[in-house]
Motif scaffolding. Structure first.
Motif, PDB file in Angstrom:
ATOM      1  N   ASP A 181       0.856  -1.181   0.000  1.00 21.69           N
ATOM      2  CA  ASP A 181       0.000   0.000   0.000  1.00 21.69           C
ATOM      3  C   ASP A 181       0.894   1.234   0.000  1.00 21.69           C
ATOM      4  N   ASP A 182       0.287   2.421   0.147  1.00 21.69           N
ATOM      5  CA  ASP A 182       1.056   3.663   0.071  1.00 21.69           C
ATOM      6  C   ASP A 182       2.075   3.786   1.195  1.00 21.69           C
ATOM      7  N   SER A 183       1.782   3.186   2.349  1.00 19.28           N
ATOM      8  CA  SER A 183       2.715   3.273   3.473  1.00 19.28           C
ATOM      9  C   SER A 183       3.911   2.352   3.288  1.00 19.28           C
ATOM     10  N   ASN A 184       3.775   1.346   2.423  1.00 20.89           N
ATOM     11  CA  ASN A 184       4.854   0.391   2.182  1.00 20.89           C
ATOM     12  C   ASN A 184       4.734  -0.128   0.752  1.00 20.89           C
ATOM     13  N   PRO A 185       5.102   0.702  -0.239  1.00 23.43           N
ATOM     14  CA  PRO A 185       4.879   0.339  -1.636  1.00 23.43           C
ATOM     15  C   PRO A 185       5.693  -0.860  -2.111  1.00 23.43           C
ATOM     16  N   ARG A 186       6.773  -1.221  -1.406  1.00 23.67           N
ATOM     17  CA  ARG A 186       7.593  -2.368  -1.801  1.00 23.67           C
ATOM     18  C   ARG A 186       7.083  -3.675  -1.213  1.00 23.67           C
ATOM     19  N   GLY A 187       6.031  -3.591  -0.409  1.00 25.43           N
ATOM     20  CA  GLY A 187       5.439  -4.793   0.145  1.00 25.43           C
ATOM     21  C   GLY A 187       5.818  -5.025   1.589  1.00 25.43           C
ATOM     22  N   PHE A 188       5.013  -5.839   2.266  1.00 26.65           N
ATOM     23  CA  PHE A 188       5.200  -6.098   3.689  1.00 26.65           C
ATOM     24  C   PHE A 188       5.903  -7.433   3.966  1.00 26.65           C
ATOM     25  N   SER A 189       5.864  -8.359   3.013  1.00 19.99           N
ATOM     26  CA  SER A 189       6.459  -9.694   3.182  1.00 19.99           C
ATOM     27  C   SER A 189       5.923 -10.374   4.439  1.00 19.99           C
ATOM     28  N   GLU A 190       4.623 -10.272   4.638  1.00 19.83           N
ATOM     29  CA  GLU A 190       4.006 -10.904   5.802  1.00 19.83           C
ATOM     30  C   GLU A 190       2.761 -11.678   5.360  1.00 19.83           C
ATOM     31  N   PRO A 191       2.548 -12.852   5.927  1.00 23.86           N
ATOM     32  CA  PRO A 191       1.397 -13.684   5.535  1.00 23.86           C
ATOM     33  C   PRO A 191       0.075 -13.058   6.002  1.00 23.86           C
ATOM     34  N   GLN A 192      -0.906 -13.049   5.116  1.00 25.86           N
ATOM     35  CA  GLN A 192      -2.210 -12.486   5.449  1.00 25.86           C
ATOM     36  C   GLN A 192      -2.866 -13.257   6.583  1.00 25.86           C
ATOM     37  N   TRP A 193      -2.708 -14.580   6.608  1.00 29.29           N
ATOM     38  CA  TRP A 193      -3.319 -15.394   7.661  1.00 29.29           C
ATOM     39  C   TRP A 193      -2.797 -14.984   9.027  1.00 29.29           C
ATOM     40  N   VAL A 194      -1.509 -14.707   9.124  1.00 21.94           N
ATOM     41  CA  VAL A 194      -0.905 -14.327  10.399  1.00 21.94           C
ATOM     42  C   VAL A 194      -1.481 -13.000  10.888  1.00 21.94           C
ATOM     43  N   VAL A 195      -1.594 -12.028   9.982  1.00 20.47           N
ATOM     44  CA  VAL A 195      -2.169 -10.735  10.347  1.00 20.47           C
ATOM     45  C   VAL A 195      -3.606 -10.905  10.824  1.00 20.47           C
ATOM     46  N   ASP A 196      -4.381 -11.708  10.105  1.00 22.89           N
ATOM     47  CA  ASP A 196      -5.799 -11.897  10.449  1.00 22.89           C
ATOM     48  C   ASP A 196      -5.960 -12.568  11.808  1.00 22.89           C
ATOM     49  N   ILE A 197      -5.158 -13.615  12.069  1.00 19.35           N
ATOM     50  CA  ILE A 197      -5.311 -14.318  13.346  1.00 19.35           C
ATOM     51  C   ILE A 197      -4.858 -13.438  14.503  1.00 19.35           C
ATOM     52  N   HIS A 198      -3.820 -12.640  14.287  1.00 20.12           N
ATOM     53  CA  HIS A 198      -3.374 -11.719  15.338  1.00 20.12           C
ATOM     54  C   HIS A 198      -4.426 -10.657  15.623  1.00 20.12           C
ATOM     55  N   ASP A 199      -5.039 -10.127  14.573  1.00 23.23           N
ATOM     56  CA  ASP A 199      -6.116  -9.142  14.771  1.00 23.23           C
ATOM     57  C   ASP A 199      -7.264  -9.755  15.564  1.00 23.23           C
ATOM     58  N   GLU A 200      -7.603 -10.991  15.242  1.00 19.67           N
ATOM     59  CA  GLU A 200      -8.684 -11.685  15.954  1.00 19.67           C
ATOM     60  C   GLU A 200      -8.356 -11.804  17.438  1.00 19.67           C
ATOM     61  N   TRP A 201      -7.144 -12.228  17.745  1.00 20.91           N
ATOM     62  CA  TRP A 201      -6.750 -12.419  19.140  1.00 20.91           C
ATOM     63  C   TRP A 201      -6.619 -11.093  19.891  1.00 20.91           C
ATOM     64  N   LEU A 202      -6.112 -10.056  19.216  1.00 27.04           N
ATOM     65  CA  LEU A 202      -5.984  -8.756  19.879  1.00 27.04           C
ATOM     66  C   LEU A 202      -7.357  -8.179  20.209  1.00 27.04           C
ATOM     67  N   ARG A 203      -8.319  -8.357  19.300  1.00 26.62           N
ATOM     68  CA  ARG A 203      -9.681  -7.885  19.594  1.00 26.62           C
ATOM     69  C   ARG A 203     -10.245  -8.619  20.801  1.00 26.62           C
ATOM     70  N   GLU A 204     -10.029  -9.912  20.857  1.00 26.12           N
ATOM     71  CA  GLU A 204     -10.534 -10.700  21.977  1.00 26.12           C
ATOM     72  C   GLU A 204      -9.891 -10.265  23.292  1.00 26.12           C
ATOM     73  N   ALA A 205      -8.598  -9.970  23.246  1.00 25.41           N
ATOM     74  CA  ALA A 205      -7.876  -9.583  24.459  1.00 25.41           C
ATOM     75  C   ALA A 205      -8.050  -8.112  24.807  1.00 25.41           C
ATOM     76  N   LEU A 206      -8.715  -7.330  23.920  1.00 29.05           N
ATOM     77  CA  LEU A 206      -8.869  -5.880  24.097  1.00 29.05           C
ATOM     78  C   LEU A 206      -7.507  -5.204  24.213  1.00 29.05           C
ATOM     79  N   VAL A 207      -6.605  -5.594  23.317  1.00 33.17           N
ATOM     80  CA  VAL A 207      -5.245  -5.048  23.285  1.00 33.17           C
ATOM     81  C   VAL A 207      -5.026  -4.375  21.936  1.00 33.17           C
TER      82      VAL A 207
END
Length: 371
Positions: free
Chosen positions: A53-79
């Motif tokens: 995206d515009d904040s990182n035009p060369r790419g993030f090199s991170e798996p989408q599944w990992v980001v999604d599962i972390h977001d899920e857990w952070l929401r659950e933990a209210l962190v």
């Protein structure tokens, strides 16, 4: 970095032990750059990847599944991703100790080793769940190793404010950086580290070193962590990384003085950065250094608890404001409903449909209308 006659992906994969390189650190600290380098040298980033995206035009090199599962857990933990509360680690720690979560991650990791025996997993949220990932990697028969990116805290804060439109202020972002890096240091220590071998299984990488001389920096990391993909890279892969690396990636420069932090937070942030820098030097990761970081974490907890005690009225005021807004919104919705309910059914039936639609639109209830 020496060129070998055969690339790692042309070798018998059974001869290369399974490893997972976890790239940790605060967001905007160069984690994407390091993950991008090792992936171009042959290590495998599990697909699909998060798109640029515009904040990182060369790419993030991170798996989408990992980001999604972390977001899920952070929401659950209210962190929050950039949470400055020391107790937030206990909230995410409860998720890390759950057997179903560990199984879920192990089962996700396993099939990716069919692509390559050495994987790289990176996400700025990763530090919150490092214990879980360590266990999951070991269960797949892989060795977990860690690379923590180091970038001056003022530059991290400035970059977040520039690209993420963060409105929580420099003091919060600096405190969250201290909280994140002190815990990451603790969580990446070898569980059986002893004097003389305290750095087992982890490295600390300065963002500046990576941009200045990525070959030397990455080679040292590859040998320190025994990453065969990095040690036995090809010349064409090296040329690809040269095209990927841009010294202008460091687009934000600032100092702690630019942040105008409260004095104690300014001093603690500076001390933390100074000690982290020592870990990036050869021989700097010692058990004596670990004791220093334990003291810094205790100082940060004291500072945060003192600030929270002093500002409790502000927290209570915010809680009451949120409750009042919720009550007003509920009262407004009830007011709209009660107004319509006061009109007898036979009277409403006599009103032309076009007029009823106009009333519903004015009340914001047009979606509630039945066809």
């Amino acid at each position: 970095m020496t060129e070998q006659p055969r690339a790692i992906d042309e070798m018998n994969p059974d001869g290369v032990p399974r490893k997972v390189l976890f790239v940790a650190g605060a967001g905007r600290s160069g984690t994407s750059t390091l993950a991008g380098i090792v992936s171009r040298l042959g290590m495998h980033v599990p697909l699909p990847e998060v798109p640029p995206d515009d904040s990182n035009p060369r790419g993030f090199s991170e798996p989408q599944w990992v980001v999604d599962i972390h977001d899920e857990w952070l929401r659950e933990a209210l962190v929050q991703v950039s949470d400055s509360r020391p107790e937030a680690w206990f909230d995410t720690g409860r998720i890390c100790s759950r057997e179903p979560a560990r199984i879920r991650v192990s089962e996700w990791l396993e099939p990716h080793f069919a692509e390559h025996p050495e994987l790289v997993v990176k996400d700025p949220r990763l530090s919150w769940f490092l214990g879980l990932w360590r266990v999951a990697a070991i269960r797949t028969g892989a060795t977990p190793v860690f690379a923590t990116m180091l970038r001056p805290p003022a530059e991290v804060v400035g970059s977040k404010q520039k690209y993420y439109a963060n409105k929580l202020g420099s003091a919060h972002l600096a405190a969250s950086w201290v909280n994140m890096l002190l815990h990451t240091e603790r969580a990446t220590r070898s569980v059986d580290a002893v004097e003389g071998d305290a750095a087992q299984g982890r490295v600390f990488v300065r963002y500046e070193d990576l941009l200045t001389d990525w070959v030397r920096t990455t080679t040292a990391m590859g040998h320190a962590l025994d990453l065969q993909t990095i040690i036995h890279t090809r010349s064409d892969q090296i040329r690809e990384v040269h095209r990927f690396i841009d010294p202008n990636l460091r687009r934000v420069s600032a100092t702690l003085d630019d942040l105008a932090l409260p004095r104690r937070l300014h001093d603690l942030t500076g001390q933390t950065w100074e000690e982290l820098n020592k870990l990036a030097d050869e021989g700097g990761d010692t058990t004596a250094a670990h004791e220093t970081f334990d003291q810094l974490r205790a100082e940060y907890v004291d500072l945060y608890e003192e600030a929270a005690a002093i500002s409790r009225s502000t927290a209570e005021h915010a809680r009451h404001q949120a409750r009042r807004r919720a009550l007003h919104e509920a009262a407004g919705e009830e007011g709209h409903r009660s107004l319509a309910d006061r009109v007898p059914h036979d009277v409403r039936a006599a009103i032309p449909p076009s007029v009823r639609r106009g009333v519903r639109k004015a009340l914001g209830r047009e979606r509630d209308a039945q066809p």
